[in-house]
Design a protein around this motif. Structure first.
Motif, PDB file in Angstrom:
ATOM      1  N   SER A 117       0.838  -1.194   0.000  1.00 33.16           N
ATOM      2  CA  SER A 117       0.000   0.000   0.000  1.00 33.16           C
ATOM      3  C   SER A 117       0.870   1.240   0.000  1.00 33.16           C
ATOM      4  N   ILE A 118       0.337   2.253  -0.645  1.00 30.94           N
ATOM      5  CA  ILE A 118       1.090   3.495  -0.734  1.00 30.94           C
ATOM      6  C   ILE A 118       0.125   4.666  -0.687  1.00 30.94           C
ATOM      7  N   SER A 119       0.519   5.715  -0.017  1.00 30.98           N
ATOM      8  CA  SER A 119      -0.352   6.892   0.056  1.00 30.98           C
ATOM      9  C   SER A 119       0.476   8.160  -0.140  1.00 30.98           C
ATOM     10  N   ILE A 120      -0.215   9.208  -0.588  1.00 29.00           N
ATOM     11  CA  ILE A 120       0.456  10.499  -0.756  1.00 29.00           C
ATOM     12  C   ILE A 120      -0.403  11.548  -0.075  1.00 29.00           C
ATOM     13  N   SER A 121       0.236  12.397   0.675  1.00 21.66           N
ATOM     14  CA  SER A 121      -0.458  13.549   1.249  1.00 21.66           C
ATOM     15  C   SER A 121       0.536  14.696   1.261  1.00 21.66           C
ATOM     16  N   LYS A 122       0.126  15.812   1.834  1.00 20.79           N
ATOM     17  CA  LYS A 122       1.037  16.963   1.922  1.00 20.79           C
ATOM     18  C   LYS A 122       2.316  16.565   2.640  1.00 20.79           C
ATOM     19  N   LYS A 123       2.190  15.641   3.586  1.00 23.61           N
ATOM     20  CA  LYS A 123       3.364  15.261   4.391  1.00 23.61           C
ATOM     21  C   LYS A 123       4.326  14.360   3.628  1.00 23.61           C
ATOM     22  N   GLY A 124       3.912  13.903   2.449  1.00 28.23           N
ATOM     23  CA  GLY A 124       4.813  13.042   1.670  1.00 28.23           C
ATOM     24  C   GLY A 124       4.193  11.689   1.402  1.00 28.23           C
ATOM     25  N   LYS A 125       5.054  10.715   1.093  1.00 29.08           N
ATOM     26  CA  LYS A 125       4.545   9.399   0.729  1.00 29.08           C
ATOM     27  C   LYS A 125       4.798   8.408   1.855  1.00 29.08           C
ATOM     28  N   ARG A 126       3.828   7.523   2.048  1.00 27.43           N
ATOM     29  CA  ARG A 126       4.042   6.429   3.008  1.00 27.43           C
ATOM     30  C   ARG A 126       3.775   5.121   2.288  1.00 27.43           C
TER      31      ARG A 126
END
Ligand code: ATP
Ligand code: MG
Length: 362
Positions: A84-93
């Motif tokens: 799983s991968i996510s992107i937000s203002k804080k970056g990618k996880r």
């Protein structure tokens, strides 16, 4: 390797979506601007933690949303893994098997993909830089030695060119730099020759399959420096002599005139040059065959075929080429294809596949 399913949320024009995939062939059908390429992009993103068409991750987040997610499961011959991968203002996880990867480099490499998009036609039609970039990326992935020789070569070359641009260049200094360039250039040339030979053999086999044995593709290295030795020491000696020979002219012209930074690759079909004489379909088939050869290279390296993403390739291939492409490939490699019209799809391939109609991000 098989991507069994994917779930995405707030990715491009998708609000939320879950899909189970066919192990062989998946086709996304829809009109322009509905989200077909976005779906391929989400798979690419799940694999490589980056997009193939933008360097700005923010663009992947659905308008007016904060965070985009892509989750999926891959199965290989020995395991099943959730990614799983996510992107937000804080970056990618990124998570593998529910465990967060502290570095993206740990995450990348679990799902391997090869993508063919319309712009890959430039591999054949575009200028030599496009082909050099292709070799550099592919060779660099396989060989750390290549990567370091290339980066050193480029640094020394830039320094040498700075010296050549001066009014009274320091010849002694340039000779020292030429000595270093000979070593790096020899490594680059021999690695490129080996790589192009391997990929050329795979590409020829694939091209022959797609064209139903009617076309013999040859992929050849066109080194800027014509050389004889294929052992490193011999080649370094040859290069030293050549670089020395060219030095007066280089001083006159104020730039480096020879070296692998001017290399190219040539493609020919049944003996004629594809870039000059090839039809649109032949050029496309050539670019495709070269890209598909990567499937074999990756399998050689990793032991498993990657998944294949084909964006908009069907429209320019005739029915026979389509059928040969998709039937020869889907038994080995799980394939995802986009198309704007169901009539683009040959009936011969309809039985063993899954089709998805894509409309406005649904
Ligand atoms: P074509 O056949 O023309 O290639 P496609 O189905 O491949 O079309 P996509 O590129 O997948 O089209 O999707 C384009 C759509 O996605 C456009 O309508 C675009 O406005 C929308 N889109 C792109 N980025 C975002 C985003 N971040 N948020 C919402 N919508 C987006
Ligand atoms: Mg598209």
């Amino acid at each position: 390797m098989i991507l069994t399913d994917i779930s995405i949320s707030n990715f491009r024009n998708y609000d939320s979506l879950e899909l189970d995939f066919h192990p062989k062939l998946n086709i996304f059908i829809g009109a322009n601007a509905q989200g077909k390429t976005n779906l391929l992009e989400s798979i690419y993103f799940l694999a490589l933690a980056k997009s193939h068409r933008t360097t700005k991750d923010k663009e992947l987040i659905r308008f007016e949303q904060e965070e985009a997610f892509v989750n999926g499961h891959i199965t290989t011959s020995y395991s099943t893994l959730p990614l799983s991968i996510s992107i937000s203002k804080k970056g990618k996880r990124a998570k593998v098997n529910h465990l967060e990867s502290s570095r993206l480099s740990q995450y990348i490499g679990h799902l391997n993909t090869v993508l063919f998009a319309p712009e890959d036609l430039n591999l054949v039609k575009g200028p030599p830089q496009v082909r050099r970039k292709f070799i550099n990326i592919e060779c660099g992935q396989i060989s750390k030695v290549y990567l370091s020789a290339l980066s050193n070569y480029q640094k020394v070359l830039a320094t040498k060119n700075q010296y050549l641009k001066q009014r009274n260049p320091d010849e002694m200094m340039i000779e020292v730099l030429n000595e270093q360039l000979s070593g790096y250039a020899a490594t680059i040339i021999l690695k490129r020759a080996g790589f192009i030979k391997t990929i050329g053999e795979f590409a020829a086999g694939i091209h022959s399959d797609i064209s139903n044995d009617s076309e013999a593709l040859k992929v050849e290295y066109a080194p800027n420096i014509k050389y004889e030795s294929d052992d490193p020491e011999g080649l370094v000696r040859e290069l030293r002599i050549l670089f020395a020979e060219y030095l007066p002219r280089e001083i006159e012209r104020m730039q480096t005139l020879i070296g692998p930074h001017r290399d190219d690759i040539t493609f020919s079909i049944n003996g004629f040059d594809v870039q000059t004489y090839g039809s649109q379909g032949q050029q496309r088939t050539t670019a495709l065959s070269v890209k598909l050869a990567e499937l074999e290279l990756i399998r050689k390296e990793v032991g498993e075929y990657p998944v294949l993403l084909l964006d908009d390739v069907l429209s320019e291939l005739d029915e026979n080429r389509q059928a040969h492409l998709l039937t020869s490939i889907r038994d080995r490699v799980q394939t995802f294809v986009t198309t704007t019209s169901i009539s683009d799809i040959n009936h011969a391939i309809m039985d063993d596949m899954k089709a998805f109609r894509v409309t406005e991000g649904q």
